[in-house]
Write a protein that holds these residues in place. Structure first.
Motif, short mmCIF file in Angstrom:
data_model
loop_
_atom_site.label_atom_id
_atom_site.label_comp_id
_atom_site.label_asym_id
_atom_site.label_seq_id
_atom_site.Cartn_x
_atom_site.Cartn_y
_atom_site.Cartn_z
N TYR A 269 0.83 -1.21 0.00
CA TYR A 269 0.00 0.00 0.00
C TYR A 269 0.86 1.26 0.00
O TYR A 269 0.54 2.24 -0.67
CB TYR A 269 -0.96 0.01 1.19
CG TYR A 269 -1.98 1.12 1.06
CD1 TYR A 269 -3.03 1.01 0.16
CD2 TYR A 269 -1.87 2.29 1.81
CE1 TYR A 269 -3.96 2.04 0.00
CE2 TYR A 269 -2.79 3.32 1.67
CZ TYR A 269 -3.82 3.19 0.76
OH TYR A 269 -4.73 4.22 0.61
N ARG B 249 1.16 6.88 -6.83
CA ARG B 249 0.08 7.79 -7.22
C ARG B 249 0.47 9.25 -7.03
O ARG B 249 0.05 10.14 -7.78
CB ARG B 249 -1.18 7.47 -6.40
CG ARG B 249 -2.43 8.24 -6.80
CD ARG B 249 -3.63 7.76 -6.01
NE ARG B 249 -3.49 8.01 -4.58
CZ ARG B 249 -3.77 9.19 -4.01
NH1 ARG B 249 -4.17 10.21 -4.74
NH2 ARG B 249 -3.63 9.32 -2.70
N GLU C 223 1.92 1.66 -3.56
CA GLU C 223 0.79 2.07 -4.40
C GLU C 223 0.48 3.56 -4.25
O GLU C 223 0.32 4.30 -5.23
CB GLU C 223 -0.44 1.23 -4.04
CG GLU C 223 -1.71 1.61 -4.77
CD GLU C 223 -2.91 0.85 -4.23
OE1 GLU C 223 -4.03 1.39 -4.26
OE2 GLU C 223 -2.72 -0.30 -3.76
#
Length: 439
Positions: A122, A129, A125
């Motif tokens: 996470y 972004r 990720e």
């Protein structure tokens, strides 16, 4: 008239050249040469890594929810950070990533955190972004928390005889204490001189490198002997004898009964440093075999002259300690490992910032970030790092230390986010960054 015009052209060219050359110089060399606004010296695009360290123990509950990770990543991005070190295998020896080798870290002391999602994945990720990068860090040799007797080394007798042992009193050289029985250490550390230990740890690093191909790098922390009196024990002495070809009849041949340097001491120091360097070399080979683009980072104290105690010769092999010594052998330089890593995180962890605060000591941030290349000789990138807790909420000091690290090295690492939050250092960090780069 033509001669006059020609002279004007020459003069103009000279002035223009002067401005151009100055622009290439450091601010300190340029600011008095011409009447140029100081901001002209600042790049308007941040090119260097600006990193935040996320300690696992201090932030176990803080980042128990995805929303908190997202929120603080945004805060870091707004402040000027573009990379994060995420601690995924702390000194307790459990995993904060999806491991097939280590148990998951769900409890540490009084804190319990259950996740049904991959913590490291996470971070990667969300960082992606936000156009940020993640480096996974791990306490390389730490596998137990002594204060509560938690961790891998307390659960599996496989590690009996494979943890580091201390000789606390050199007047009693046969009295050794297992780290598992101590309470005043950061973590129980495995013995790097034991091949099984190296194989096990390299398998963990290989797993991280393989499962998370979007990582920018892997950072080695606590990749060392715990202290100068740690590492005594049958396994280490046997390895030392095999390395040196010398028989050890008594530990006092290494450290004398009154704590002095024994006749085998400098050979012992070379052996310990070579053990760590060979270990790092093996790690590097494995990491690059999985992904040649994956960076290998390592954090260590910036004070090179004290690192022989724990076997961390972060210098280049080209650096040779000057003069004769009771500490260094003539061949000690071969233990340098700067050429085996991509990035050295230079731990300038001291309260004194400017040399003028303590001109007779090496222990200032300014000294560390301006002299490291004497040792590394360009073999790896070097990022200045500092302990934010050392300055509390002193905004000026935080700004100064950020400026010094970022200006004088290849990047900046701030240790660590819990202290930044608790002391509200965000604005001061941003100010320090803006002293190097345009707003």
């Amino acid at each position: 008239m033509k001669k006059y015009i020609f002279l004007l052209i020459i003069l103009a060219a000279t002035i223009f050249t002067g401005f151009t050359d100055c622009k290439k110089d450091e601010v300190s060399n340029c600011e008095n040469k011409h009447e140029i606004p100081i901001d002209i010296e600042k790049p308007d695009i941040v090119m260097k890594p600006i990193q935040m360290w996320i300690d696992a123990h201090a932030n176990l509950s803080r980042f128990s929810q995805k929303s908190s990770i997202t929120s603080y990543l945004k805060k870091m991005k707004e402040t000027g950070f573009n990379e994060v070190y995420v601690d995924v295998k702390p000194g307790i020896g459990y995993a904060l990533y999806n491991s097939d080798i280590l148990p998951p870290l769900t409890k540490w002391g009084d804190v319990t955190v259950e996740r049904d999602w991959d913590y490291l994945a996470y971070w990667i990720e969300e960082a992606e972004r936000l156009d940020m990068k993640v480096i996974a860090s791990l306490s390389v040799l730490g596998y137990g928390y002594t204060k509560t007797k938690e961790g891998l080394v307390y659960e599996d007798d496989r590690w009996d005889g494979k943890t580091q042992e201390e000789m606390p009193d050199s007047s009693k050289p046969d009295l050794l204490v297992d780290m598992r029985d101590q309470t005043n250490v950061d973590a129980v550390m495995l013995n790097p001189a034991i091949p099984e230990v190296q194989v096990f740890i390299i398998s963990i690093i290989e797993e991280i490198a393989t499962k998370y191909p979007k990582l920018k790098g892997i950072c080695l922390d606590y990749c060392r002997w715990y202290g100068g009196r740690y590492g005594f024990g049958d396994a280490t002495i046997a390895a030392f004898e095999a390395y040196s070809g010398v028989k050890v009849n008594d530990n006092n041949q290494i450290i004398t009964s009154n704590g002095g340097v024994g006749p085998l001491y400098k050979h012992w120091i070379e052996f310990r440093s070579m053990t760590i360097t060979n270990f790092i070399t093996n790690i590097s080979s494995k990491v690059k075999g999985v992904n040649p683009d994956l960076e290998l980072h390592l954090w260590a104290s910036a004070d090179w002259r004290s690192r022989y105690i724990v076997g961390q010769n972060w210098a280049s092999k080209k650096y040779k300690p000057a003069g004769s010594s009771s500490i260094y052998t003539d061949s000690y330089s071969k233990t340098g490992f700067a050429d085996q890593i991509d990035v050295f995180s230079l731990g300038a962890y001291t309260k004194k910032i400017w040399i003028k605060e303590d001109p007779n000591s090496v222990w200032t941030v300014e000294n560390f970030v301006t002299t490291y290349s004497d040792f590394t000789r360009g073999d790896c990138d070097v990022h200045g790092s500092f302990a934010s807790y050392a300055y509390g909420n002193d905004q000026e000091k935080i700004s100064d230390v950020v400026y010094l690290c970022l200006k004088n090295t290849d990047g900046l690492m701030v240790f660590e986010i819990s202290h930044v939050i608790n002391n509200n250092q965000w604005g001061a960090i941003e100010d320090g960054i803006n002293r190097v780069y345009k707003k």
